[in-house]
Design a protein around this motif. Sequence first.
Motif, short mmCIF file in Angstrom:
data_model
loop_
_atom_site.label_atom_id
_atom_site.label_comp_id
_atom_site.label_asym_id
_atom_site.label_seq_id
_atom_site.Cartn_x
_atom_site.Cartn_y
_atom_site.Cartn_z
N ASN A 81 0.82 -1.22 0.00
CA ASN A 81 0.00 0.00 0.00
C ASN A 81 0.85 1.26 0.00
O ASN A 81 0.34 2.36 0.17
CB ASN A 81 -0.96 0.01 1.20
N ARG A 82 2.14 1.11 -0.19
CA ARG A 82 3.04 2.25 -0.34
C ARG A 82 4.24 1.80 -1.16
O ARG A 82 4.52 0.61 -1.28
CB ARG A 82 3.51 2.80 1.02
N ILE A 83 4.97 2.77 -1.70
CA ILE A 83 6.14 2.49 -2.53
C ILE A 83 7.39 2.70 -1.68
O ILE A 83 7.59 3.79 -1.12
CB ILE A 83 6.18 3.41 -3.76
N PRO A 84 8.24 1.68 -1.54
CA PRO A 84 9.43 1.83 -0.68
C PRO A 84 10.46 2.79 -1.27
O PRO A 84 10.54 2.98 -2.49
CB PRO A 84 9.99 0.40 -0.61
N ILE A 85 11.24 3.41 -0.38
CA ILE A 85 12.33 4.32 -0.77
C ILE A 85 13.65 3.70 -0.32
O ILE A 85 13.83 3.44 0.87
CB ILE A 85 12.14 5.71 -0.12
N ILE B 265 -1.94 2.62 -6.29
CA ILE B 265 -1.18 3.27 -5.21
C ILE B 265 -0.43 4.46 -5.79
O ILE B 265 0.30 4.33 -6.77
CB ILE B 265 -0.18 2.29 -4.56
N ASP B 266 -0.62 5.63 -5.19
CA ASP B 266 0.03 6.85 -5.67
C ASP B 266 1.55 6.79 -5.51
O ASP B 266 2.06 6.26 -4.51
CB ASP B 266 -0.48 8.07 -4.92
N CYS B 267 2.26 7.36 -6.50
CA CYS B 267 3.71 7.50 -6.45
C CYS B 267 4.05 8.98 -6.65
O CYS B 267 4.47 9.38 -7.75
CB CYS B 267 4.38 6.67 -7.54
N PRO B 268 3.86 9.81 -5.65
CA PRO B 268 4.05 11.26 -5.82
C PRO B 268 5.51 11.61 -6.05
O PRO B 268 6.41 10.85 -5.66
CB PRO B 268 3.55 11.83 -4.49
#
Length: 396
Positions: free
Chosen positions: A4-8, A230-233
């Motif tokens: 539910n999120r994009i890792p950094i 899932i957004d990737c801002p």
Amino acid sequence: MAFNRIPILDLSLARNADTKQSFLESLRSALLEVGFLYVKNTGFDDELIAQVIAQGKAFFDLPEEKKLEVQMKNAPSFLGYNKLGNEITARKTDWREQIDFSTPHPLPTASDPLYYNLLSPNQWPDPDYLPLFRPIYESYMRQMSTLSTTFTSLIAEALHLPSTAFSRFFDPDQQHKLKIVKYPDLSSLPADQQSQQGVGPHKDSMLTSYLLQASHHRGLQAQNLSGEWIDCPPIPGTLVVAIGQGLEALTHGVCASTTHRVLSPPAGEGPRFSIPFFQGVSYNATFEAVHIPQEIMAIREEVLRKRGVDRMDDVEFTFTKGKWAHLGEATLTNRVKSHPDVGERWYPEILARIREEQRKDRKAKEGRSDFVKETVHIEKGMDDEGSLPTTKEITV
């Protein structure tokens, strides 16, 4: 559990022996569970990035006739400029304006296979109008080529493979590609074409791609394995890395390519700009795969088991073994499908085959739809007569 999120990931950790192992563990998790990630501390000079963005935006400010001088359909290479609304993804129009480049290659010879047309010189904008454009982008592509090769070696190590495990899939002068893309906001689109599709759901083709989000706009989204977007801002100082279908094929599906899309900016927000770089693979490559260690396969199976649902995906996998002899054939066909104007001029036979396949697909879908409607009608009628229960759900 779907992501539910994009890792950094911090790429500087991979350059330090004391922190490299921790980085590889984080990378492995991102590869097996997400297939989409940000990297920061890439090593690029801030001034170069600023120039890349400025020159990219300046291209779209050129007079229309200067942009059309380097139009994509001028050559069979699929390199060059595309007008707004001139590309198709998922059978719908993409509302974006763009220009494509690649690392340098000479023209193919008459004895080369047809897909070698993809290896050709660039069409550069007039240097009298943009004197800095070519040297800046040639420098950026050289540095991106080095970064992508380094990152692929880290992917190999994260999968418990030698760092050179993927080297045999690259040509000595391997081609890589880059786009500069402008997504107009909705108020700039034709009144009858207020679609939100900047670019439709798709997977990148090769091994890895690296997106520089060149404006503040949101719009990039990745689809998780439950079908959610899932957004990737934009995050300053980062690149967005997407795993391509080529890497999925080479790793037996361990590194799954992730479907993504771009939504057009809302009315009044101005255009969104992005500059993706696509790491290439030899067009002569066949669909062999590397040996993935059993412990990595087991981790992937555990990820799938925990998720507990079938994979939901809006995009069909392209590089199916047995369908194509070489990756170049699949790539050329996909390019013709996305750019039918180039296909009409340079590849009419391939385009005719694609359209016939699409016609058959539509006919088959219409047949299945008619079958479902008829089944619902019959079963509902039986229920009204008290003979059989109504079918609540029909899966075709």
